[in-house]
Write an enzyme that holds these catalytic residues in place. Structure first.
Site, PDB file in Angstrom:
ATOM      1  N   ARG A  11      -9.886  -0.231  10.465  1.00  0.00           N
ATOM      2  CA  ARG A  11      -8.710   0.644  10.320  1.00  0.00           C
ATOM      3  C   ARG A  11      -9.114   2.082  10.616  1.00  0.00           C
ATOM      4  NH1 ARG A  11      -4.646   1.005   5.120  1.00  0.00           N
ATOM      5  NH2 ARG A  11      -6.581   1.248   3.944  1.00  0.00           N
ATOM      6  N   ASP A  37      -7.490   4.120  -3.770  1.00  0.00           N
ATOM      7  CA  ASP A  37      -7.840   4.818  -2.538  1.00  0.00           C
ATOM      8  C   ASP A  37      -6.889   5.988  -2.351  1.00  0.00           C
ATOM      9  OD1 ASP A  37      -5.468   3.771  -1.538  1.00  0.00           O
ATOM     10  OD2 ASP A  37      -6.436   2.304  -0.235  1.00  0.00           O
TER      11      ASP A  37
END
EC number: 2.3.3.9
Length: 542
Positions: A178, A461
């Site tokens: 990603r 996150d």
């Protein structure tokens, strides 16, 4: 030509117009090759004007919503949605079966743990679970290359050895990287005097270091694409893929990408996003925290109808979330694409009672996804892989996916996606305090260079910090009254609770809670809403 900032032992062969200002450690030259930097330059020169146009267009959507317009399915792309003939490319090697996907950062230890997790796919995260410090940007690519090659190992400061259980890539999770979103710059690598797009840097470095290794292993270069808000942003990625494949002599269509539908505008353009990437598409993913963050960001000026309750009260069974996830499965399977479910962020602990309750919730959540037709789902810790795998095994059996489950019963309207006011839950002082607590704890560690942080037995996150600070801003600027105390959310209340939270935070070496508090308050109580917390935070990094 060499980089004048390089150490005596590291030199780069820089193409014309390319400059690297970040520190150069031994081994970096293996990632920052001339070929990789030439690809960065090509992508930048071709796509940077369009990137800036698309970022400006995002602001126009927010302005239109503020003036009373609602998000809607686009009239100009109705033909794409109504044409039943098109399909995305068939599943690529290593992506046929995605019933459990492990997510996490690309530091060396976590890379090995992910590869040993037993998951079918590893989302190697250079975005939300990663702090974009220069060392992380480059060393993450070194770790990914070594993982693909099967040569990665690590010895901790305590002397513990980490290594792959198997060097057979067919037995290991398929790596899907990603990159950063379109909104993030890379300030340490410039082309023609301009900062480059962080996502294109991540993509180009991975393609040049690891793509051929993945192909040689019988798989291919695969990506998760974050935070897109419009199908034209997907078109930019598709063009980047073709430019890179042509430059590296790789057949078009070798790259595959799964798009995260984690912004509110993207939920109204799922088919269009798949269509733009159809030769490179591997499906869509239903995020949670970033999606809620985007709801607040997009509708922040529209009053109480779009005020969300405590973030932990917003479950995937809320009407707007059910509409979003069911539409995603329906859309993907209609076009032959995988639908991947959301994150199980729980971290197993030594407390058996806590584990029992958490595992039960995770199991229920994954059962809902599997029964809805999702082809797989995410977990944030290797300890959760068996639970997710067991749930999807029970539904899939020997089948690799549920692409044949078309969900033709699903009929989602724009009003269904916009039904935020029907979300059950309260706004409480405990919820406000939790947002402050988690955001400050996360940011304090983020500023040290770690993007995935265990807080209160959950793996957090950057999306965590974004939804936390956004909720505080939303409640403050809409004069929300707390359901449990009757107090109106104000700057004074936020400041008082922040001071109390700071007194209660655990001591941690190398962590600057004061800096994290200042950064949090700068965006949580400001008059103007910052689109992304990570943008000003990045400027504070060397």
């Amino acid at each position: 030509m060499t980089d004048q900032t390089a150490s005596p032992t590291v030199e780069l062969d820089l193409p014309e117009g390319v400059e690297v200002s970040g520190e150069l450690r031994p081994g970096y030259e293996e990632i920052l090759t001339r070929q990789a930097l030439e690809l960065v330059a090509t992508l930048h020169r071709e796509l940077e004007p369009r990137r800036q146009e698309r970022l400006a267009a995002r602001a126009e959507v927010v302005r239109a919503v503020a003036e009373g317009q609602d998000l809607h399915f686009l009239e100009e792309t109705a033909s794409v949605r109504e044409d039943d003939s098109w399909r995305v490319a068939p599943p690529a090697p290593g992506l046929e079966d995605r019933r459990v996907e492990m997510t996490g950062p690309t530091d060396r230890k976590m890379t090995i743990n992910a590869m040993n997790s037993g998951a079918r796919v590893w989302l190697a995260d250079q975005e939300d679970a990663n702090t974009p410090m220069w060392a992380n940007v480059v060393e993450g690519q070194i770790n990914l290359r070594d993982a693909v090659a099967g040569t990665i190992s690590f010895t901790s400061p305590e002397g513990k050895e980490y290594a792959l259980r198997s060097t057979d890539q067919a037995q290991n999770p398929t790596i899907v990287m990603r990159p950063r979103g379109w909104h993030l710059d890379e300030k340490h690598l410039t082309v023609d005097g301009q900062r480059t797009a962080g996502g294109l840097v991540d993509f180009a470095l991975f393609m040049c270091a690891s793509a051929q290794l993945q192909i040689d292993a019988g798989k291919g270069p695969y990506f998760y694409l974050p935070k897109m808000e419009h199908h034209l942003e997907a078109r930019m990625w598709n063009d980047a893929f073709n430019l890179a494949q042509d430059a590296l002599g790789i057949p078009r269509g070798t790259i595959r990408a799964t798009c995260l539908v984690e912004t509110y505008p993207a939920a109204f353009q799922m088919e269009e996003i798949l269509h733009e990437l159809r030769d490179h598409s591997a499906g869509l993913n239903a995020g949670r925290w970033d999606y809620l963050f985007s709801i607040i960001k997009t509708y922040r000026t529209r009053g109480r109808d779009f005020v969300l309750p405590d973030r932990n009260a917003v479950t995937m069974t809320a009407p707007m979330m059910r509409a979003y996830t069911e539409l995603l499965v329906r859309t993907c399977h209609k076009r032959g694409a995988h639908a991947i479910g959301g994150m199980a962020a729980f971290i197993p602990s030594k407390d058996e009672e806590v584990n029992r309750t958490a595992f039960e919730k995770v199991r229920t959540d994954k059962q809902r996804e599997a029964q809805d037709g999702f082809d797989g789902s995410w977990v944030a810790h290797p300890g959760m892989v068996p639970t997710c795998l067991e749930v999807f095994d029970a539904v899939l059996g020997e089948r690799p996916n549920q692409l044949d489950k078309l969900r033709e019963d699903v009929d989602v309207s724009a009003a269904d996606l916009l039904s935020v006011s029907e979300t059950p839950g309260e706004v409480t002082e405990a919820g406000l305090r939790a947002n402050i607590d988690v955001a400050i704890q996360y940011l304090a560690v983020w500023l040290t260079g770690r993007g995935a942080v265990g807080i209160h037995k959950l793996m957090e996150d950057a999306a965590t910090a974004e939804i936390s600070r956004s909720q505080v801003w939303q409640w403050l600027h809409n004069d929300v009254v707390l359901d449990d105390t009757g107090e109106t959310v104000s700057r004074e209340l936020v400041q008082r609770l922040t001071d109390e939270v700071l007194q209660e935070l655990p001591e941690a070496d190398g962590v600057d809670y004061a800096a994290a508090r200042d950064l949090f308050l700068a965006v949580a109580v400001a008059d103007d809403y910052a689109d992304f917390l990570t943008v000003p935070a990045y400027e504070e990094m060397p």
